[in-house]
Design an enzyme around this catalytic site. Structure first.
Site, PDB file in Angstrom:
ATOM      1  N   ARG A  24       0.818  -1.226   0.000  1.00  0.00           N
ATOM      2  CA  ARG A  24       0.000   0.000   0.000  1.00  0.00           C
ATOM      3  C   ARG A  24       0.843   1.263   0.000  1.00  0.00           C
ATOM      4  NH1 ARG A  24      -5.441  -0.961   1.930  1.00  0.00           N
ATOM      5  NH2 ARG A  24      -6.051  -2.724   0.657  1.00  0.00           N
TER       6      ARG A  24
ATOM      7  N   ARG B  23      -3.718   6.613   0.136  1.00  0.00           N
ATOM      8  CA  ARG B  23      -4.197   7.814   0.826  1.00  0.00           C
ATOM      9  C   ARG B  23      -3.185   8.500   1.726  1.00  0.00           C
ATOM     10  NH1 ARG B  23      -9.643   5.040   2.684  1.00  0.00           N
ATOM     11  NH2 ARG B  23      -8.078   3.407   2.761  1.00  0.00           N
TER      12      ARG B  23
ATOM     13  N   ARG C  39      -6.436  11.465  -7.279  1.00  0.00           N
ATOM     14  CA  ARG C  39      -7.223  10.244  -7.241  1.00  0.00           C
ATOM     15  C   ARG C  39      -8.674  10.463  -7.700  1.00  0.00           C
ATOM     16  NH1 ARG C  39     -10.780   7.298  -6.350  1.00  0.00           N
ATOM     17  NH2 ARG C  39     -11.034   5.619  -4.833  1.00  0.00           N
TER      18      ARG C  39
ATOM     19  N   ASP D  48      -6.446  -3.799  -7.648  1.00  0.00           N
ATOM     20  CA  ASP D  48      -7.001  -4.351  -6.413  1.00  0.00           C
ATOM     21  C   ASP D  48      -7.179  -5.855  -6.578  1.00  0.00           C
ATOM     22  OD1 ASP D  48      -8.216  -3.158  -3.734  1.00  0.00           O
ATOM     23  OD2 ASP D  48      -9.404  -4.893  -4.294  1.00  0.00           O
TER      24      ASP D  48
ATOM     25  N   TYR E 288     -14.433 -12.652   0.484  1.00  0.00           N
ATOM     26  CA  TYR E 288     -15.254 -11.484   0.118  1.00  0.00           C
ATOM     27  C   TYR E 288     -16.517 -11.917  -0.622  1.00  0.00           C
ATOM     28  CZ  TYR E 288     -11.523  -8.284   1.492  1.00  0.00           C
ATOM     29  OH  TYR E 288     -10.601  -7.576   2.221  1.00  0.00           O
TER      30      TYR E 288
END
Ligand code: CP3
Length: 345
Positions: free
Chosen positions: A26, A30, A39, A75, A151
């Site tokens: 990562r 952010r 973004r 992702d 998920y």
């Protein structure tokens, strides 16, 4: 063009090199003001579908930190989303599925991935990056079958994985069919990233730590092995990572990894002992240590280097992803320290 002698690649292969390579899971995201500036406000999937934007976002941390590898901005749900399963990445939450996977009929919702047709934007980003990164290797990645399944079956991030494990325990036949399809999806995606120029791959089984070793071996390892052994045919280094997987380290390695990502719950010297000399280790500064100011971060980064003790197979990283509140200046100093003080025996 990336040289096969890039320190990151030599470390993956356990060969001598002259500096401890470092990158951060990562690292794009952010925590970087330059990320927040470009973004946009849409979902991350929209950003991933714009190769110029995804390329720039991938390059930002390499430029700022001077990391020894880049990780593709994408992702783990990108392939499953691309074949139309109905996944959305909700800001602040993670992947959310409107109609979770619960029965055999849902298998029809997972068709094979045709990377050129389904994810052309990912491959264009990979090609852009190989052009722009110069000497810095690009790491491609995919979500491992168990973590992606969690998920799809839960419908949203979970702490207990109750629906996932219940499916595994009560209907192993359907479970194995699901994992096999997800293995094919991950493998096709990784193969296409490598064919377009990725120099290494990381298979994220982020949530495998929810399983006991015996359940991991029985219900998960075969599908992960299909992915890792499959991509092994390309010859690129294979990194495998999960959170809370201290008890699974050797089992995950045995699925076919060259390098094991280690989270912060295991001391790195202990991880090395468990894995033995033939396996690389990646990690494992606690991401929270980086939030605790420069002094704590640098102290603990030194501790990680000390525990790695010059091991040729060590790649410096965090024990999980960079947290959004991280001060990039602290990470800059961590990179500086690793490059200045890290020694390779
Ligand atoms: O530098 C990098 O590592 C960038 C590439 C990357 C992202 N996701 C971008 C992203 C990678 C390698 C991932 C993998 C990923 N995605 C994993 C495995 C790694 C891990 O953390 O264990 C997992 C479990 C996911 C699923 C996912 N996607 C989650 C849990 C979230 C967080 C939700 C949130 O908003 O906090 C995402 C979204 C996501 N993926 C973001 C980024 C930069 C943040 C959202 C955004 O900027 O829109």
């Amino acid at each position: 063009m990336v040289s096969p002698d890039a320190p990151f690649l030599r470390a993956c292969r356990g060969e001598p090199h002259d500096r401890v390579p470092v990158w951060f899971m990562r690292q794009a995201g952010r925590s970087l003001p330059e990320y927040r500036a470009i973004r946009g406000s849409g979902s991350i999937s929209e950003a991933i579908r714009q190769p110029d934007l995804a390329t720039e976002i991938t390059l930002q941390p390499v430029r700022r930190y001077g990391t020894d590898a880049a990780i593709l901005y994408s992702d783990i749900v990108t392939p499953i989303e691309a074949i139309g399963f109905g996944v959305q990445v909700a800001p602040g939450i993670g992947p959310v599925v409107e109609q979770p996977f619960r029965s055999a009929a849902d298998l029809d919702r997972i068709r094979p991935l045709d990377p050129e047709a389904d994810t052309p934007y990912v491959l264009e980003t990979v090609r852009n990056l190989v052009r722009d990164l110069g000497e810095v290797p690009l790491i491609g990645f995919a979500g491992a079958p168990f973590t992606v399944a969690s998920y799809l079956v839960e419908g949203r991030p979970s702490r207990t994985y109750e629906h996932t494990k219940a499916l595994m325990y009560t209907d192993p036949e359907l479970w194995f069919a699901l994992l096999d399809r997800l293995a094919d999806l991950a493998l096709a995606s990784l193969e296409s990233q490598v064919a377009n120029g990725a120099s290494a791959v990381q298979l994220f089984d982020s949530w495998a730590g929810a399983l006991s070793p015996s359940d991991y071996v029985r219900y998960v390892q075969p599908a992960s092995r299909k992915v890792l052994e499959g991509i092994g045919a390309t010859g690129v280094p294979r990194i495998h990572f999960g959170v809370n997987t201290g008890e699974l380290l050797t089992l995950m390695r045995d699925a076919g990894a060259d390098v094991m990502g280690v989270d912060w719950r295991v001391d790195l010297d202990d991880a090395r002992r468990r894995l033995g000399d033939g396996t690389g280790v990646q990690g494992n500064l606690d991401p929270v240590a980086v939030l605790s100011g420069t002094e704590v971060a640098l102290d603990r980064a030194r501790d990680v280097l000390g525990r790695a003790d010059g091991y040729r197979g060590h790649i410096f990283n965090l024990g999980h992803g960079v947290l959004p509140d991280t001060d990039p200046e602290v990470l800059e100093q961590v990179v500086e320290l690793v490059h200045a003080e890290g020694v390779v025996a």
